[in-house]
Design a protein around this motif. Structure first.
Motif, mmCIF file in Angstrom:
data_model
loop_
_atom_site.group_PDB
_atom_site.id
_atom_site.type_symbol
_atom_site.label_atom_id
_atom_site.label_comp_id
_atom_site.label_asym_id
_atom_site.label_seq_id
_atom_site.Cartn_x
_atom_site.Cartn_y
_atom_site.Cartn_z
ATOM 1 N N PRO A 184 -8.651 -41.850 22.057
ATOM 2 C CA PRO A 184 -7.500 -42.728 22.312
ATOM 3 C C PRO A 184 -7.841 -44.212 22.240
ATOM 4 O O PRO A 184 -7.061 -45.047 22.684
ATOM 5 N N TYR A 185 -8.992 -44.536 21.667
ATOM 6 C CA TYR A 185 -9.448 -45.928 21.637
ATOM 7 C C TYR A 185 -9.744 -46.393 20.221
ATOM 8 O O TYR A 185 -10.125 -45.603 19.349
ATOM 9 N N ALA A 186 -9.570 -47.690 20.011
ATOM 10 C CA ALA A 186 -10.132 -48.373 18.857
ATOM 11 C C ALA A 186 -11.452 -48.982 19.321
ATOM 12 O O ALA A 186 -11.501 -49.679 20.334
ATOM 13 N N VAL A 187 -12.516 -48.695 18.597
ATOM 14 C CA VAL A 187 -13.845 -49.178 18.964
ATOM 15 C C VAL A 187 -14.262 -50.259 17.978
ATOM 16 O O VAL A 187 -14.384 -50.001 16.771
ATOM 17 N N ILE A 188 -14.446 -51.473 18.465
ATOM 18 C CA ILE A 188 -14.842 -52.589 17.614
ATOM 19 C C ILE A 188 -16.313 -52.440 17.259
ATOM 20 O O ILE A 188 -17.175 -52.356 18.142
ATOM 21 N N VAL A 189 -16.597 -52.379 15.965
ATOM 22 C CA VAL A 189 -17.964 -52.127 15.506
ATOM 23 C C VAL A 189 -18.590 -53.344 14.843
ATOM 24 O O VAL A 189 -19.804 -53.364 14.609
ATOM 25 N N ALA A 190 -17.797 -54.343 14.527
ATOM 26 C CA ALA A 190 -18.336 -55.572 13.926
ATOM 27 C C ALA A 190 -17.311 -56.677 14.113
ATOM 28 O O ALA A 190 -16.111 -56.428 14.199
ATOM 29 N N GLY A 191 -17.818 -57.918 14.188
ATOM 30 C CA GLY A 191 -16.912 -59.057 14.292
ATOM 31 C C GLY A 191 -17.168 -59.924 15.499
ATOM 32 O O GLY A 191 -18.112 -59.713 16.265
ATOM 33 N N GLY A 192 -16.283 -60.879 15.697
ATOM 34 C CA GLY A 192 -16.477 -61.888 16.728
ATOM 35 C C GLY A 192 -16.340 -61.399 18.141
ATOM 36 O O GLY A 192 -16.796 -62.068 19.072
ATOM 37 N N SER A 193 -15.696 -60.233 18.357
ATOM 38 C CA SER A 193 -15.531 -59.726 19.720
ATOM 39 C C SER A 193 -16.713 -58.898 20.191
ATOM 40 O O SER A 193 -16.732 -58.456 21.337
ATOM 41 N N VAL A 194 -17.682 -58.647 19.320
ATOM 42 C CA VAL A 194 -18.845 -57.850 19.705
ATOM 43 C C VAL A 194 -19.829 -58.756 20.424
ATOM 44 O O VAL A 194 -20.633 -59.450 19.813
ATOM 45 N N THR A 195 -19.737 -58.779 21.737
ATOM 46 C CA THR A 195 -20.632 -59.578 22.568
ATOM 47 C C THR A 195 -21.153 -58.714 23.704
ATOM 48 O O THR A 195 -20.537 -57.713 24.062
ATOM 49 N N PRO A 196 -22.299 -59.091 24.308
ATOM 50 C CA PRO A 196 -22.866 -58.260 25.371
ATOM 51 C C PRO A 196 -21.963 -58.086 26.580
ATOM 52 O O PRO A 196 -22.054 -57.090 27.286
ATOM 53 N N LYS A 197 -21.083 -59.057 26.853
ATOM 54 C CA LYS A 197 -20.303 -59.009 28.085
ATOM 55 C C LYS A 197 -18.893 -58.440 27.895
ATOM 56 O O LYS A 197 -18.138 -58.336 28.852
ATOM 57 N N VAL A 198 -18.537 -58.090 26.673
ATOM 58 C CA VAL A 198 -17.182 -57.621 26.405
ATOM 59 C C VAL A 198 -17.228 -56.163 25.977
ATOM 60 O O VAL A 198 -17.994 -55.788 25.100
ATOM 61 N N GLY A 199 -16.422 -55.326 26.598
ATOM 62 C CA GLY A 199 -16.330 -53.941 26.184
ATOM 63 C C GLY A 199 -15.800 -53.844 24.762
ATOM 64 O O GLY A 199 -14.993 -54.671 24.321
ATOM 65 N N LEU A 200 -16.244 -52.832 24.050
ATOM 66 C CA LEU A 200 -15.887 -52.705 22.651
ATOM 67 C C LEU A 200 -14.689 -51.800 22.425
ATOM 68 O O LEU A 200 -14.175 -51.726 21.322
ATOM 69 N N ARG A 201 -14.241 -51.089 23.453
ATOM 70 C CA ARG A 201 -13.123 -50.150 23.297
ATOM 71 C C ARG A 201 -11.808 -50.819 23.662
ATOM 72 O O ARG A 201 -11.713 -51.553 24.642
ATOM 73 N N ALA A 217 -3.228 -54.120 17.926
ATOM 74 C CA ALA A 217 -2.915 -54.048 16.499
ATOM 75 C C ALA A 217 -3.913 -53.145 15.779
ATOM 76 O O ALA A 217 -3.540 -52.386 14.875
ATOM 77 N N LEU A 218 -5.180 -53.219 16.163
ATOM 78 C CA LEU A 218 -6.185 -52.336 15.576
ATOM 79 C C LEU A 218 -5.799 -50.874 15.773
ATOM 80 O O LEU A 218 -5.859 -50.057 14.860
ATOM 81 N N GLY A 219 -5.411 -50.540 17.013
ATOM 82 C CA GLY A 219 -5.056 -49.172 17.321
ATOM 83 C C GLY A 219 -3.818 -48.703 16.582
ATOM 84 O O GLY A 219 -3.750 -47.556 16.126
ATOM 85 N N LYS A 220 -2.837 -49.566 16.454
ATOM 86 C CA LYS A 220 -1.619 -49.195 15.731
ATOM 87 C C LYS A 220 -1.934 -48.844 14.276
ATOM 88 O O LYS A 220 -1.386 -47.887 13.718
ATOM 89 N N ALA A 271 -9.988 -50.392 10.728
ATOM 90 C CA ALA A 271 -8.898 -51.353 10.886
ATOM 91 C C ALA A 271 -9.511 -52.738 10.997
ATOM 92 O O ALA A 271 -10.526 -52.923 11.677
ATOM 93 N N LEU A 272 -8.899 -53.691 10.352
ATOM 94 C CA LEU A 272 -9.368 -55.079 10.344
ATOM 95 C C LEU A 272 -8.325 -55.948 11.031
ATOM 96 O O LEU A 272 -7.131 -55.853 10.722
ATOM 97 N N ALA A 273 -8.762 -56.799 11.949
ATOM 98 C CA ALA A 273 -7.823 -57.635 12.695
ATOM 99 C C ALA A 273 -8.275 -59.077 12.723
ATOM 100 O O ALA A 273 -9.473 -59.379 12.704
ATOM 101 N N VAL A 274 -7.278 -59.976 12.786
ATOM 102 C CA VAL A 274 -7.525 -61.383 13.094
ATOM 103 C C VAL A 274 -6.768 -61.689 14.381
ATOM 104 O O VAL A 274 -5.611 -61.301 14.537
ATOM 105 N N ARG A 275 -7.430 -62.371 15.299
ATOM 106 C CA ARG A 275 -6.867 -62.587 16.642
ATOM 107 C C ARG A 275 -6.992 -64.051 17.019
ATOM 108 O O ARG A 275 -8.044 -64.677 16.850
ATOM 109 N N ALA A 276 -5.891 -64.604 17.545
ATOM 110 C CA ALA A 276 -5.883 -65.999 18.011
ATOM 111 C C ALA A 276 -4.690 -66.151 18.958
ATOM 112 O O ALA A 276 -4.127 -65.167 19.436
#
Length: 261
Positions: free
Chosen positions: A116-133, A140-143, A216-221
């Motif tokens: 039930p999750y979108a798992v971010i595997v690459a990009g700007g949101s992949v940081t040690p302190k942020v969950g990837l799911r 939008a990724l999940g949709k 899925a590819l997303a741009v977020r701002a």
């Protein structure tokens, strides 16, 4: 789950499933966990959780703090994660995502589906302190991943109860199914404050030849960056990036889905 224990070690597939459940407890950058905390999360006895954790420790899938006796993910998980990252070609995606972020001034992310999750595997949101799911229904990724499912993946009716994160989150299954129809018609998805207020995300699929979204590819701002007037431009920029990713990430036989243009 406890009635199956009855003083004996779980065997076969049940033991494997429980060991995997132990590892899943560390999703989203969970802190170090004790055997009793693992037991509480999974509905096991502490002795069973301890026995499973010790087995995973011996295999390198967990490691233990010698001072606190608490567990964390071990080197074997890191090794397999890095191998999977390269086998999927995701190291090739990072430069493309960085260039997309530079052009748009937005954060660019690439995700796959896991239940039930979108798992971010690459990009700007992949940081040690942020969950990837990220929950599928409020992103939008999940949709996108739900609108173009891969064979064997369930639709919105298979999701757990849809949780509201803001007053804009869609929480009714029928309404969400209609949203996915609009996503397919537009060939992109929008998350406008459904996960958090003040955040706007556009996502497009990286399609295989069968028309399924492998990624899925997303741009977020913020809405001040991704304005209503500039939204078509952001979608075009994201789609241009997917064309490059289809070459880099998909085997030749899986490239070129019908909605990739």
């Amino acid at each position: 789950m406890r009635q199956a224990e009855a003083g004996r070690a779980p065997g076969g597939a049940q033991a494997v499933q429980r060991a995997l459940d132990i590892l899943h407890c560390f999703h989203d950058n969970a802190p170090d966990l004790s055997a009793s905390e693992l037991a509480g999360r999974l509905g096991l006895s502490t002795s069973t959780a301890h026995r499973l954790a010790r087995t995973l420790l011996g295999a390198g899938f967990l490691e233990q703090d010698a001072r606190t006796a608490r567990y964390r993910l071990g080197p074997a998980v890191t090794e397999l994660g890095r191998l999977s990252y390269h086998q999927r070609g995701l190291h090739l995606a990072s430069p493309e995502l960085a260039e997309l972020a530079r052009r748009t001034g937005a954060t660019a992310d690439l995700a796959i589906r896991s239940g039930p999750y979108a798992v971010i595997v690459a990009g700007g949101s992949v940081t040690p302190k942020v969950g990837l799911r990220r929950p599928l229904h409020s992103t939008a990724l999940g949709k996108v991943l739900l609108a173009w499912p891969r064979p064997g993946e369930g639709g919105p009716e298979t999701l757990p109860p849809l949780r509201a994160f803001t007053d804009r989150t869609i929480v009714e299954v029928e309404a969400f199914a209609r949203e996915l129809e609009q996503v397919r018609e537009a060939a992109h998805a929008l998350n406008d404050g459904e996960s958090a207020h003040g955040v706007r995300t556009l996502a497009v699929p990286v399609l295989d030849r069968g028309g399924s979204a492998r990624f899925a590819l997303a741009v977020r701002a913020t809405p001040e960056v991704i304005t209503d007037e500039r939204m078509p431009w952001f979608v075009d920029q994201a789609r241009a990036c997917t064309h490059a990713l289809e070459v880099l990430l998909l085997p030749p036989g899986e490239r070129g889905g019908p909605a990739s243009t």
